[in-house]
Design an enzyme around this catalytic site. Structure first.
Site, mmCIF file in Angstrom:
data_model
loop_
_atom_site.group_PDB
_atom_site.id
_atom_site.type_symbol
_atom_site.label_atom_id
_atom_site.label_comp_id
_atom_site.label_asym_id
_atom_site.label_seq_id
_atom_site.Cartn_x
_atom_site.Cartn_y
_atom_site.Cartn_z
ATOM 1 N N GLU A 1 8.334 16.857 -9.410
ATOM 2 C CA GLU A 1 7.898 16.083 -8.248
ATOM 3 C C GLU A 1 8.632 16.487 -6.976
ATOM 4 O OE1 GLU A 1 8.918 11.956 -8.407
ATOM 5 O OE2 GLU A 1 10.899 12.324 -9.235
ATOM 6 N N GLU B 1 8.965 -3.398 -11.335
ATOM 7 C CA GLU B 1 9.201 -2.118 -11.996
ATOM 8 C C GLU B 1 10.604 -1.571 -11.739
ATOM 9 O OE1 GLU B 1 8.051 -0.788 -7.845
ATOM 10 O OE2 GLU B 1 7.735 -2.514 -9.157
ATOM 11 N N ASP C 1 10.761 6.226 -0.933
ATOM 12 C CA ASP C 1 11.608 5.236 -1.583
ATOM 13 C C ASP C 1 12.641 5.935 -2.459
ATOM 14 O OD1 ASP C 1 9.289 6.021 -2.973
ATOM 15 O OD2 ASP C 1 9.119 4.141 -4.063
ATOM 16 N N SER D 1 0.849 -1.186 0.000
ATOM 17 C CA SER D 1 0.000 0.000 0.000
ATOM 18 C C SER D 1 0.889 1.242 0.000
ATOM 19 C CB SER D 1 -0.940 -0.023 1.210
ATOM 20 O OG SER D 1 -1.894 1.011 1.132
ATOM 21 N N GLN D 2 0.346 2.344 0.491
ATOM 22 C CA GLN D 2 1.083 3.584 0.736
ATOM 23 C C GLN D 2 0.449 4.252 1.952
ATOM 24 O OE1 GLN D 2 1.339 6.008 -2.910
ATOM 25 N NE2 GLN D 2 3.497 5.498 -3.040
ATOM 26 N N GLY E 1 6.212 5.375 0.822
ATOM 27 C CA GLY E 1 6.272 6.562 -0.025
ATOM 28 C C GLY E 1 7.655 7.188 -0.052
#
Length: 579
Positions: free
Chosen positions: A515, A287, A320, A221-222, A318
């Site tokens: 970002e 990924e 990472d 999840s986050q 989150g």
């Protein structure tokens, strides 16, 4: 590539001997595990490993797997040459992006009311352009993804979404909290509603919300912001029918975090329950496959699985990645990405967020007339507050610090998350918040011209110095602005001015929102980590619009902003009051 292939078969041999207790990232033998994933990623056909796992299949998975099996057995050592791999991909895969159809949010309009609050004409023009970016970030998933999910890594959701941007071409969980806040300011209530409905749909399907809208994110999840998304929507609409319909999913998600991400620890003879990030998937992230495979070089199968699981927990956080999650073999603060032990840390910001969720769930139940349930969440919040103050609060330093489950101690490095309880109003005594403001002032984190760095450690990871991230800036500014201290309010405004300055200057240089940003350079995008800095950018836009709404009458684009240590607009206001 040859080294990666050797590593792969080494790990396969060990995994065959020592059976893994970890499930795969998802059930797909193409997008999450298997020989196709391994050979394509280790051949490095694309600059970004995410490219391959976002591609669409042209044929059913069993057909593609069979064709690849035949191709591999025609190749020496089962290793397919690059040109043959590229030919195979051209036959059986389409480029990423075909899962979406063109879509423009129907509720977008040119002049939302908040723009009128912005007195600086340059900033107002810029805000209009940022508001316009919602149109370019809108995505609607084609119906054929729902009809043929086996051909896609995309997870179908029924409503269109606003994506972050760049390589992040699908819905992401915690990003969307700041996106939704921005959409509501832009008076795009219908789009915000649809995004929340997508998250409610995902909770019904999975029991929680995956990291993002791809099947390779299904096991993680986050940070759980759904309850606060619903709160913001309810504040904007006062729609109790919506609130009542959403509440079961909020309760279900909260239960997931308590059942699967909680730890009981005993401090000074008292048991406390707090939460962590924890993902039991001991394989490379699809990924970021080659990054994870290379990082585990030289480790045993068991250590590799633990590292890969903790990297996924880092992705779930989150953050990472960051030195914040490093724990070395002796339990001390580590120095390398290979030291990542995210699951062995109780994070301050996660627990502050869950405290705020518990308070909000109590509020929701109370206004819906469910007093008994409200009491349960209020009691849970009270227990968490007690736990946070017993385990994470350091009275000597005047701030909150993560807890290391290996060393049974709090590492005292600066991270902006150390101030998260101010944002969550998660403290029992008002003086604790003021002490935390003093801690911030003495930390050296305020000396930079373009925002508060995520940490003061230059690790090369993107969630460390010198990067500053929009959600962390907003949480800090929002928390400080709500304190009764005029000193804290002025600091909040000063940080808002710094942040808007760096966003605006970057937009003037590059005509883009990024970002993350570098705290040292006017308008300089951030860097580091696994990929190039991305532009778009959903949460950056949302945070900028919120700060422009909150401080629009005082923020300025002028090059000279400071006067005698105070921001010029505040000084002018004070002079006017004297007259």
């Amino acid at each position: 590539m040859q080294t990666l292939m050797v590593l792969f078969w080494y790990f396969v041999a060990l995994f065959t001997y020592v059976k893994s207790a970890f499930p795969p990232p998802c059930d797909s033998q193409i997008y999450c595990t298997g020989a196709i994933l391994h050979q394509v990623q280790t051949a490095k056909l694309f600059d970004d490993d995410k490219h391959f796992v976002d591609m669409k299949l042209r044929a059913a998975p069993d057909v593609v797997l069979s064709a690849f099996h035949n191709l591999s057995h025609e190749s020496p050592n089962l290793t397919i040459p690059r040109d043959k791999l590229q030919e195979f991909l051209c036959i059986y895969f389409e480029e990423p992006g075909t899962e979406f159809e063109p879509w423009t949010p129907p509720d977008w309009h040119e002049k939302p009311k908040f723009l009128g609050k912005i007195t600086d004409q340059k900033l107002r023009k810029w805000a209009e352009e940022v508001h316009g970016l919602w149109k370019s970030l809108g995505r609607k998933i084609r119906a054929r993804v729902k009809d043929h999910p086996e051909l896609y890594s995309q997870i179908y959701t029924p409503h269109p979404v606003i994506v972050p941007g760049g390589r992040f071409r699908e819905l992401y969980y915690w990003d969307s909290y700041w996106v939704i806040n921005g959409l509501l300011l832009s008076e795009m209530t219908e789009t915000a509603y649809g995004m929340i409905q997508n998250f409610l749909y995902l909770v019904d399907r999975y029991g929680f919300i995956p990291n993002g809208g791809r099947i390779y994110y299904e096991r993680r999840s986050q940070p759980p912001f759904l309850t606060l998304m619903v709160e913001r929507y309810y504040q904007a609409t006062k729609d109790k029918v919506f609130l009542r319909e959403a509440l079961p999913a909020l309760v279900k998600e909260y239960s997931f975090w308590m059942q699967n991400r909680s730890v009981a620890i005993i401090v000074n003879g008292t048991e406390h329950v707090l939460n962590r990030y924890h993902v039991e998937v001991g394989q490379p992230r699809p990924e970021s496959y080659t990054d994870d495979l290379e990082l585990a070089a030289g480790l045993t199968a068991e250590s590799s699985q633990e590292l890969w699981a903790d990297l996924k927990a880092g992705a779930e956080s989150g953050w990472d990645f960051t030195s914040r999650w490093y724990i070395d073999g002796k339990g001390n603060h580590g120095s390398d990405l290979k030291d990542t032990r995210t699951s062995q840390i109780l994070p301050t910001d996660l627990n502050a967020l869950l405290f705020r969720n518990e308070k909000t769930l109590g509020f929701f139940h109370r206004i819906l007339g469910e007093g008994d349930s409200a009491v349960l969440y209020e009691q849970a919040a009270a227990r968490r507050l007690e736990a946070i103050e017993a385990v994470l609060w350091d009275a000597e330093r005047g701030a909150w610090f993560d807890y290391n489950l290996v060393a049974y101690s709090n590492p005292f490095q600066f991270y902006s998350s150390n101030l998260a309880p101010i944002w969550a109003e998660c403290y029992s005594q008002p003086e604790m918040a003021q002490r935390a403001v003093d801690y911030l002032k003495g930390s050296n984190a305020l000396q930079f011209p373009n925002g508060v760095p995520t940490s003061l450690t230059d690790s090369g990871q993107q969630w460390d110095y010198p990067n500053a991230w929009p959600p962390l800036q907003h949480m800090l500014i929002s928390g400080l602005s709500k304190l009764p201290s005029e000193d804290a309010k002025q600091l909040a405004f000063k940080l808002a001015q710094k942040w808007i300055k760096t966003n605006w200057l970057a937009y003037m240089k590059y005509e883009a929102m990024f970002e993350k940003y570098d705290v040292n350079g006017d308008g300089k995008p951030g860097g580091g980590g696994e990929y190039e800095v991305q532009l778009g950018f959903g949460w950056t836009n949302g945070v900028a619009l919120e700060l422009l709404d909150q401080y629009g009458d005082s923020l300025t684009s002028a090059s000279r902003r400071m006067m005698g240590g105070l921001l010029l607009p505040l000084a002018v206001s004070a002079l006017l009051m004297l007259h």
